[in-house]
Design an enzyme around this catalytic site. Sequence first.
Site, PDB file in Angstrom:
ATOM      1  N   ASP A 588      29.233   3.311   7.096  1.00  0.00           N
ATOM      2  CA  ASP A 588      27.857   3.809   7.128  1.00  0.00           C
ATOM      3  C   ASP A 588      27.226   3.495   5.768  1.00  0.00           C
ATOM      4  OD1 ASP A 588      25.943   5.879   8.682  1.00  0.00           O
ATOM      5  OD2 ASP A 588      25.796   6.190   6.503  1.00  0.00           O
ATOM      6  N   ILE A 589      25.994   2.928   5.762  1.00  0.00           N
ATOM      7  CA  ILE A 589      25.297   2.611   4.510  1.00  0.00           C
ATOM      8  C   ILE A 589      24.801   3.915   3.884  1.00  0.00           C
ATOM      9  CG2 ILE A 589      23.376   1.352   3.470  1.00  0.00           C
ATOM     10  CD1 ILE A 589      23.567  -0.628   5.769  1.00  0.00           C
ATOM     11  N   GLU A 631      22.591   2.355  11.067  1.00  0.00           N
ATOM     12  CA  GLU A 631      23.167   1.729   9.873  1.00  0.00           C
ATOM     13  C   GLU A 631      24.690   1.803   9.884  1.00  0.00           C
ATOM     14  OE1 GLU A 631      22.230   6.016   8.647  1.00  0.00           O
ATOM     15  OE2 GLU A 631      21.456   4.490   9.999  1.00  0.00           O
TER      16      GLU A 631
END
Length: 723
Positions: A588-589, A631
């Site tokens: 996950d960003i 994301e």
Amino acid sequence: MSRPGNTRRSAFEIVSAYKRPVLRGLRLGSALGAAFALILVATGQLRSLAAVRWAETLCVAAVALALIGTSARRVRRSALGLHHSTRDDVELGSVLLGGAYLVVELFGATVFPLVYLLVAFLVAFLPRSSGIALLGVALLFDGAQNLLPPSSHPIIFFSHAGFLALFAALYHTVLSAQVARGRANEQAAVDRRIREMEERARAYRLVTSGSQTEGDEQDRERWMMASVQEIEGAVGAALEVAEIALKTHTCAAFVLTSDDKSLKLHDCRSLSEQLQREAFPSGEGALGGVIKRRAPIRLCGRLKGVTWYEKDPGVSSLLAVPIVEGQGSGAVRGVLVADRLEATPFTDDDERMLSVVAGEVLRAIEIERVLSYIKRARDEKERLFKALEELNRASKTAEAVGVAIEGARQLERLDFAALTLVEEENGKRRHRVMRVSGVASGRALEGEEFPDNTGLVANVVRYGAPLPGRDVRHMEREVVFDESTSLKGLHSLKILPLRSGERILGTLVAGARRKNAFDDDAVRTLEVLAMQAAQSILRASLFEQTERMATTDGLTGLLNHRTFQSRADEATLLASRYGKKVSLILTDIDHFKSVNDTYGHPTGDQVLKGVSKILRKTARDTDMVARYGGEEFCVLMPETDMAGAKVIAERIRKEVEAATFESELGPLKVTISLGVATFPDVASVKQELIDKADQSLYFAKHHGRNRSVTVLEMEAGSRKAVG
């Protein structure tokens, strides 16, 4: 009462039941015979006939019976047309060698050359492997005779061994040379016959002669020879009729060679042995006048210009008629000659009769020519239909390209073939060489790309018409692909557009070393193939695009969520079945919402694309990278344990951390958090594997971000926090 059928079947079963033991007994007998012979030679019991006892006598009898049985078995297999194995050869040879050494034992060293001759015979007429094995058997017998005590003679053994090897090598070499020479002579005779037939076929202007295109060379040769033989049969029959009717000394057919410069005897009925068998000039003598005037001539008296004889036998009457195509308006193909030694002139009826014979000869040639043309057209049609059928079945672009190239080569016997596709981006065209067959360039062309230029390929795409319009040799400098590529050794070249409706997808490049390879029929055939290839390539491209859209994410090009779920099901099922491991990384960003809020969604999309490229580059070829949602990304790694997955996760994290993304507000850097889980270590089903990886990701994000956490690390951290 049993029926006759049952009686026959019972008898057959009885024979079958005893057949196998008998055959096994023969094999066992040959082995025992060779063994008995070896024992007798080793013990030296036969060196004195007075000392021979009943046991030795039985052994000699066993060797004799084994030799008879093995020979009978070999004769039977040969009669049935069965192949002899190396084992069969060694069995027979061993018994023969055993018998030969027993003879030497009985009669002394003076008959030992018998062994040399036997070994030479076996090596010469048996396969190489069998000969080498039997040479070893001979050395074994010789060693038993000369190396074992009490009479040990190593010098004799080594001299025998050297001579045995020398005899074997010489006989094998001589026989191999004779066989090779015989095969070479046979092949040379066949080649001469084929060349002669091809020359006659060219003289007859048969379309299946050597200059014509045929897919199957052997079939072409068979058809050509059959056609020539049919013509020869018709000509021979016609000459026989003319000889009887005209009462000639010689009645012969002379055919013009393919260059029309010489006449060559085709067939004759003659009382003379002086007929000219070799080609002679077609423009000289009386026959030259027939060809030039294209009309019959009749001469009587003392004749001059009798060129069809090596030595004039005294011809006094001559009748010659031309063999002309198209009922007198076409090309001259030869001359029919009838002559007499007597000064008896030929009449008008004789001339009409010989003209009719000439017409029959021409008709035989025309019939074979038409049949050959029909066969050629049929074969080409079959090959074209087969290529079109395979193109219709092609579902991948690479498959369609390969079928198009191979089809073109088979249809027109090409020495070089290539297929290019064109792409347009930002208003600029780029050409890519998809497949190449044949070598006509100094460098590898397959996979090469070149921009739009003034070359033939680019012009064919630009104008949608085949090029070049003239022979390659007449062009000052042909640029086919680009300036850095030149095709060498090609006398004929044709480049055709791959057209689908109004769209040009690329080109089909065809080249041949022979001159004038692309006549109108050939070009039309290639155009049909190119058109179908374009349709197949476009259809395959659309299919691949649809498949790609269904399985990949439109923004990043990675596998989409649905495809990931399907692949994860397959991976966990295989891992469970074969006791393997499979690991999953969920990423996950970090703070991605703030990236969108601060820099805008277009910049956020660029970040997503950049991270996806890093994931694809860092993951292994066997790993599956997908966009899980928003994301979030995931990497599915078959046959990978938790330690290996942790290493890859850290590598991904560091690559993302080091990357810089450009935006309107300046350079942008992001980090990611990763969770790692492994099946079946921490999960027994797919969904549990995903949940464990998600929990590890959640743990990483809530404990500092920009880190990778395995399930074991998460559980250890949770226990520490609770403690």
